[in-house]
Each structure stands twice: as structure tokens, then as C-alpha cells.
Enzyme design. Structure first.
Site: not given
Length: 401
Positions: A159, A297, A308, A326, A331, A390
Site C-alpha cells: 500500500c 494513511h 498512525e 479513504k 483503500h 504490509f
């Protein structure tokens, strides 16, 4: 080092088939998320997604639509918009490069062709399969479309891929290895297998009865992210090259920070994320107090949003106004970081920050200032755009006027 300025922008998203429409929808607080009605999704625990508002096959030629995977189609559509937006710069092809990231690549082609060979045998497999499934396809096809011979590169960092592509592109400009770079991210992985796999990880929202409210970053009732698809592309130039041709400059990629958590394949790491933010500030020569806005994010997962928020507080403090688009697009995986960077850049340019949709009650563990409700006008001297993936990939970009 030379400055990397942004002269062109393009996007195709669940909100609109172009960037102006996407930006207008983000500021208006509209959702591009809906329920997947296809037969293949009927048994999935999560049937929610942010699908493209405009199918790329409606924009491309029939031959292009047939020979390109959906992720390549998206990259080409957004790339052409960005290139036209920049005024189609006249540049030595050897000084023109492309860097487009993706998290998964041509997943729909790979899975579709496997199903075909299983059911009908190897002779039915398309001869275009490899060019359609390879992750470097979006970058390669955009490079061929504009005649870029200075390199076609493809970060594949989950991502964070789109943001890492922009960081790499800015470095090519700053180090004098290119005069113009087309960069960003693209992703098209809305498929039964990918959605089932994310669902098995318990990463997806299951609000099937209310899809538009499913993506709710920072909200106390968030229960997972919403899969989306799209592409976001920008054209970078050296400041000198742009000035020489009288190009319109939307802003600058002032700095970038890239770290790896080296800890867990999927878990968020506040310390690693904070290091990326701090590295980006150092690269830009700015202090935390110079940052007025953060595009987070913020995928709407219970653990990720808290991590975050901790990273933002540790690296910047609690003063910047934080948003999370988002909530409206879902996403976009490998494209999310690029769209987030464009949103942050436009907030700097236009002095307005989109609000976070579906944020009814902020999680008490989150100690940052989040833009709730309507878009908020304020002067933005500099912004940070975060993107995490990830594998422990942490990327932060600093955007300035």
C-alpha cells in the site's frame, strides 16, 4: 540538489473519471463506496468496494481495452490526463522517465487466466497474459505512450507503492538523472480471491447493510477497511526545466522519508512510521511546526489508525490538521499513496482540507486534530502525506507551494 516541481495531475477513482471531479467530490464529502452486486461476491463476508466511477474501457480504444489488464488501463487513463495537464512537455526522451507503483499488479488477469486453463486447457490461454499480469505493466505502457526512454520503474511495496514511486521520481529529478518524470500508482484487484483473503485476515469492514458508511477512519466504531481501485499520476519536472518552458507549477515534492519496520509482516509500527515522517521533514529542511496539514494513511482499521495517530503525534505534535480521504474512496492499495499525495498537494495549493466522512465519534485513543465534517479552509504552508504498507513499508512525503 534541484527542486522537483509538480506540473501535471491526473486520476481515475471511485469518485470520478478525472482529477478535477475527484477533488471536487472529496471537498464535497461524497462517497464512492458501494455494494458489489456481482454473483462472485454473494458469499463473501465483505461485499463492499470503491469501484471506478468511469470504466477505463469507455475511454480507451477497443484494442487497448482488450490487450491491457484493468490496472494498466487505469494507469494509461490517469497518465494521459496528467501528461495533457502538464502541457505535453517537449523533452529529450532520454531525459524522460516513468515511475509507477502497484501493490499487486495484474491480479485479475492472472486469476482469470488460471481459471481458463483449469476449465478449458492451455490452448485457451491468451498470448497477452504475461504483459497483462506483470506488475511493471502500468509503468511500461505509460512509458511507451509518451516515448519515455529514461527508465520505466516499478516499486512494489504494497500500500506504500504509489508514494514510494513519487519519492523515487523526485530523487531522479533532484539528482539530475531526469528532467521530467511521470509518476504515481495504480491498482485493480477487486476479485473474489483478494477480497476473501483480506476478509480472512479480518481486515475488511463487514457493514454490508450500509456500504457508504463502512470506511470510517478514526471513528470509534470502525471495523476494517474498504477495498478500492484506481490510479493517480503526477508529472514532476526540475524547477529549471519547468520555468524555461513557462509551465504551471502546482507545488513541490520538498522531501521524502522511507523506512522499514523490520518487525511484523502486517502490523503497524508507530516508531517506524514516525521515523519516516521525521526523515521527510529533515529531507525538506523543515521543522514539525512548519507542517500545517497531514494526509493520513488511515485505512479505518482498529489498530492501524491508532498507530498512525501515535506516529503523527510523536513526529509532529498535535497541531497539524489531519484528514483521511479513504473515508470516501476506500483503500486504493498501491494507488492510495499517490492519491493521498495529490490531495495534500491540492490542499497546499488551494488552502482547503477535505473533511473525514463518517467520523461520528472520534476514538478516545486518537490524540490528533482531525478534520471532521465539511472541508475546512486554512492556509497550508506545508503538508505531509503518509503511506504505509504490509511488509513494514513506511513512506512520508512533504508537499510545499
Amino acid at each position: 540538489m534541484r527542486e522537483a516541481v509538480v506540473t501535471g495531475l491526473g486520476a481515475t477513482t471511485p469518485l470520478s473519471g478525472d482529477l478535477p471531479g475527484t477533488w471536487e467530490a472529496l471537498l464535497a464529502g461524497r462517497s464512492g463506496v458501494g455494494l458489489i452486486e456481482d454473483e462472485w461476491a454473494r458469499e463473501l463476508p465483505s461485499r463492499i468496494a470503491g469501484r471506478l466511477r468511469v470504466d477505463p474501457s469507455e475511454v480507451l480504444s477497443r484494442v487497448e481495452a482488450r490487450r491491457l489488464d484493468r490496472v494498466e488501463q487505469m494507469a494509461l487513463v490517469a497518465g494521459r490526463e496528467a501528461w495533457e495537464s502538464a502541457g505535453r512537455p517537449e523533452v529529450d526522451p532520454l531525459r524522460l522517465a516513468v515511475v509507477i507503483g502497484t501493490g499487486i499488479g495484474g491480479a485479475t488477469t492472472l486469476l482469470g487466466q488460471y481459471e481458463l486453463i483449469t476449465n478449458s486447457g492451455p490452448r485457451r490461454v491468451s498470448p497477452n497474459t504475461i504483459p497483462m499480469l506483470m506488475p511493471n505493466g502500468p509503468s511500461a505502457y505509460v512509458s511507451m505512450d509518451i516515448g519515455a526512454k529514461g527508465g520505466a520503474r516499478t516499486p512494489v511495496s504494497a500500500c506504500a507503492a504509489g508514494a514510494e514511486a513519487i519519492a523515487m521520481a523526485a530523487d531522479l529529478i533532484r539528482m539530475g538523472r531526469a528532467d521530467v518524470v511521470v509518476t504515481g500508482g495504480a491498482e485493480a484487484c477487486l476479485h473474489q480471491l483478494t477480497m476473501a483473503a483480506f476478509a480472512q485476515m479480518r481486515a475488511l469492514s463487514t457493514r454490508n447493510d450500509s456500504p457508504e458508511t463502512a470506511s470510517r477512519p478514526f471513528d470509534v466504531t470502525r471495523d476494517g477497511f474498504v477495498m478500492g481501485e484506481g490510479a493517480a499520476i503526477m508529472v514532476l519536472e526540475s524547477a529549471e526545466f519547468a520555468a524555461a518552458r513557462g509551465a504551471t507549477v502546482h507545488g513541490r515534492i520538498a522531501g521524502s522519508g522511507i523506512t522499514s519496520s523490520a518487525d511484523h509482516i502486517t502490523a503497524s509500527d508507530p516508531e517506524g512510521q514516525a521515523r519516516a515522517i521525521s526523515a521527510a521533514l529533515a529531507d525538506a529542511g523543515l521543522s514539525p511546526l512548519d507542517i500545517d496539514h497531514v494526509h493520513a494513511h488511515a485505512t479505518s482499521t482498529p489498530q492501524g489508525d491508532v498507530a498512525e495517530a501515535e506516529a503523527i503525534s510523536a513526529a509532529l505534535g498535535s497541531h497539524p490538521l489531519v484528514t483521511a480521504t479513504k473515508s470516501m474512496t476506500g483503500h486504493l492499495i498501491g494507488a492510495s499513496g499517490a492519491l493521498g499525495a495529490i490531495s495534500a498537494l491540492l490542499s497546499v495549493r488551494d488552502g482547503i482540507v477535505p473533511g473525514v466522512l463518517n467520523l461520528d465519534e472520534i476514538d478516545p485513543e486518537i490524540k490528533i486534530e482531525v478534520a471532521r465534517g465539511a472541508a475546512r479552509r486554512l492556509p497550508v504552508r506545508a503538508a505531509v502525506a503518509n503511506s504505509f504498507g504490509f511488509g513494514g513499508h513506511n513512506v512520508s512525503l512533504v508537499l510545499t507551494p
